[in-house]
Design a protein around this motif. Sequence first.
Motif, short mmCIF file in Angstrom:
data_model
loop_
_atom_site.label_atom_id
_atom_site.label_comp_id
_atom_site.label_asym_id
_atom_site.label_seq_id
_atom_site.Cartn_x
_atom_site.Cartn_y
_atom_site.Cartn_z
N GLU A 38 0.92 -1.19 -0.11
CA GLU A 38 0.28 0.13 -0.01
C GLU A 38 0.54 1.47 -0.03
O GLU A 38 2.06 1.19 0.60
N ARG A 45 -7.90 -0.70 9.84
CA ARG A 45 -9.52 -0.91 8.92
C ARG A 45 -11.01 -0.99 9.74
O ARG A 45 -11.33 -0.41 8.38
N LYS A 50 -16.53 2.30 9.07
CA LYS A 50 -17.50 2.77 10.45
C LYS A 50 -17.41 4.55 10.50
O LYS A 50 -18.09 4.96 9.53
N ASP A 282 -4.65 -12.14 9.50
CA ASP A 282 -5.62 -12.44 8.89
C ASP A 282 -4.78 -14.10 8.84
O ASP A 282 -5.99 -14.56 8.16
C1 LIG Z 1 -13.45 -2.62 6.38
C2 LIG Z 1 -13.30 -3.27 7.02
C3 LIG Z 1 -13.78 -2.64 8.76
C4 LIG Z 1 -13.72 -4.59 9.60
N1 LIG Z 1 -14.06 -4.22 11.06
C5 LIG Z 1 -14.14 -5.04 12.08
C6 LIG Z 1 -14.27 -4.96 12.86
O1 LIG Z 1 -15.15 -4.13 13.08
N2 LIG Z 1 -13.54 -5.51 13.87
C7 LIG Z 1 -13.14 -6.68 14.49
O2 LIG Z 1 -12.36 -7.02 14.63
N3 LIG Z 1 -12.05 -6.78 12.20
C8 LIG Z 1 -12.61 -5.61 11.72
N4 LIG Z 1 -11.72 -6.19 10.68
C9 LIG Z 1 -10.63 -6.76 9.75
C10 LIG Z 1 -9.86 -6.36 10.14
O3 LIG Z 1 -9.31 -4.92 10.16
C11 LIG Z 1 -8.67 -7.50 10.27
O4 LIG Z 1 -8.84 -8.84 10.90
C12 LIG Z 1 -6.72 -6.99 10.14
O5 LIG Z 1 -6.97 -5.06 9.65
C13 LIG Z 1 -6.23 -7.78 9.73
O6 LIG Z 1 -4.95 -7.13 9.84
P1 LIG Z 1 -3.91 -7.58 8.67
O7 LIG Z 1 -2.58 -6.73 9.04
O8 LIG Z 1 -2.94 -9.38 9.40
O9 LIG Z 1 -4.23 -7.56 7.57
P2 LIG Z 1 -4.47 -6.62 6.67
O10 LIG Z 1 -4.86 -5.13 7.19
O11 LIG Z 1 -5.51 -6.75 5.46
O12 LIG Z 1 -2.87 -6.01 6.17
C14 LIG Z 1 -2.27 -6.19 4.82
C15 LIG Z 1 -1.28 -5.88 4.60
O13 LIG Z 1 -0.52 -6.32 3.52
C16 LIG Z 1 -0.01 -5.83 2.38
N5 LIG Z 1 0.31 -6.88 1.60
C17 LIG Z 1 -0.47 -8.26 0.86
N6 LIG Z 1 0.47 -8.83 0.29
C18 LIG Z 1 1.65 -8.18 0.22
C19 LIG Z 1 2.96 -8.56 -0.22
N7 LIG Z 1 3.59 -9.41 -1.23
N8 LIG Z 1 4.18 -7.27 -0.14
C20 LIG Z 1 4.05 -6.07 0.39
N9 LIG Z 1 2.14 -6.30 0.65
C21 LIG Z 1 1.18 -7.02 1.11
C22 LIG Z 1 -1.64 -5.24 1.94
O14 LIG Z 1 -1.90 -4.49 1.36
C23 LIG Z 1 -1.82 -4.49 3.40
O15 LIG Z 1 -1.36 -3.70 3.31
C24 LIG Z 1 -12.61 -5.13 9.57
C25 LIG Z 1 -11.51 -5.16 8.21
C26 LIG Z 1 -12.46 -4.88 6.57
C27 LIG Z 1 -11.44 -4.47 5.54
#
Ligand SMILES: Cc1cc2nc3c(=O)[nH]c(=O)nc-3n(C[C@H](O)[C@H](O)[C@H](O)COP(=O)(O)OP(=O)(O)OC[C@H]3O[C@@H](n4cnc5c(N)ncnc54)[C@H](O)[C@@H]3O)c2cc1C
Length: 407
Positions: A38, A45, A50, A282
């Motif tokens: 990104e 997120r 919200k 995730d």
């Molecule tokens: C709209 C929305 C609302 C939500 N509301 C809630 C809520 O109310 N309560 C709750 O508990 N959870 C909620 N969630 C879920 C929560 O946001 C996610 O569980 C959380 O964002 C997971 O975090 P993460 O860092 O594992 O992954 P992500 O936030 O998905 O971040 C992954 C990152 O890795 C990057 N990436 C991927 N592949 C590569 C690569 N090959 N090279 C470099 N970078 C890469 C992506 O671009 C991204 O920036 C919501 C999610 C969304 C989308």
Amino acid sequence: MTSDQHFVIVGGGLAAAKTAEALRDNDFAGTVTLISAEDYLPYERPPLSKEHLVGKKSLEEFTVDPGQWYRDHHIDVRLGTEVGAIDPSAKTVTLPDGSTLGYDKLALATGSTPRRLPIPGMDAREVYTLRTIGDSDALIELFGSARRLVIIGAGWIGLEVASAARAAQVEVTIVESAELPLLAALGPEMGRVFADLHRDHGVDLRFGAQVEAITTHQGEADLATGVRLTDGTVIEGDAVLVAIGARPNIELAANAGLATDGGVLVDASLATSDPDIVAVGDIADAQHPVLGRRIRVEHWANALNQPAVAAQTMLGKSASYERLPYFFTDQYDLGMEYTGYAATGEYAQVVVRGDVGKREFVAFWLDAENRVLAGMNVNIWDVTDRIKELIGRQVDPERLADTSTPL
Ligand SMILES: Cc1cc2nc3c(=O)[nH]c(=O)nc-3n(C[C@H](O)[C@H](O)[C@H](O)COP(=O)(O)OP(=O)(O)OC[C@H]3O[C@@H](n4cnc5c(N)ncnc54)[C@H](O)[C@@H]3O)c2cc1C
């Protein structure tokens, strides 16, 4: 741990940022590189569907750490940079220009991508998904001009966007293949609560509905005009939001030969099948010592808390991730928190304590031996710790439902 070590974090969400924080909190003095696809510093997120969507929070307010923090802590942040491959034997990651970057330890935090529907019209204009700040901003702009929105999927994101769209006076139809919203997450008893909530706010809910196509304009084939169901029903809209869940980004891990099975398989210390690589957030399908099973959780709290354990593992310390899943949502005037884990088909009954009609209650999911699996407080606050204490305990369902008995 020597300070000439290089730890690389692939990902740019909450889990990636918290991994960087946790490494420095644990006095890791080596080089840390955070590589994100990104263009923005890691942000949370939940506000995207919200507070941000209703104009109450700006990106700065939910950016995990400001740029200055990364500079102060000597984190080399590479934005707009998608890692293309990992070579676990050479211990390198491949950058978009084909160059490689070596690592001593690697953290994968690649998160999820919205699922797409394999149907005609999916690529048309005015078809939306929601995962990034850009997606959320596009919906805000849409709410300023659209009159009718069709949402495919009555999961958390579909329902939260419906709530924000109604606040902007947009007419909303939700099309869902199951018989109730959130059926897989909450089961029918509590799914009904959310169906009633949305009906009360004027949302047109269509359950048991299969979408066959996103319809497009006759003159402009790339402009969405609504959806067509398999029974021939056409629902018109100025835009369509596809909110049918997310797919974990596990290709990097799988292509590198790490063990995967829907998610990246990790042990309780969050180590993958390669001891020099951890996975968090995730994508992590983690062995959970308390639940005694493998579990992959797409929740904010998981992305927030797993990194502390993963960082310890990267530093060669012993640690295990034992927190229970925790989730929250805000829709209209309903706020709720859910703690625990009650898989569909694995609970025997739901006990309600409080007033469902007024949407002020705590619901408990019990197994056949009356052991508490999970609890959800709706518009009742500061009970999460007590719910946590009850999880795993055997209870008397009648006393649990009785509000005159203290929790
Ligand atoms: C709209 C929305 C609302 C939500 N509301 C809630 C809520 O109310 N309560 C709750 O508990 N959870 C909620 N969630 C879920 C929560 O946001 C996610 O569980 C959380 O964002 C997971 O975090 P993460 O860092 O594992 O992954 P992500 O936030 O998905 O971040 C992954 C990152 O890795 C990057 N990436 C991927 N592949 C590569 C690569 N090959 N090279 C470099 N970078 C890469 C992506 O671009 C991204 O920036 C919501 C999610 C969304 C989308």
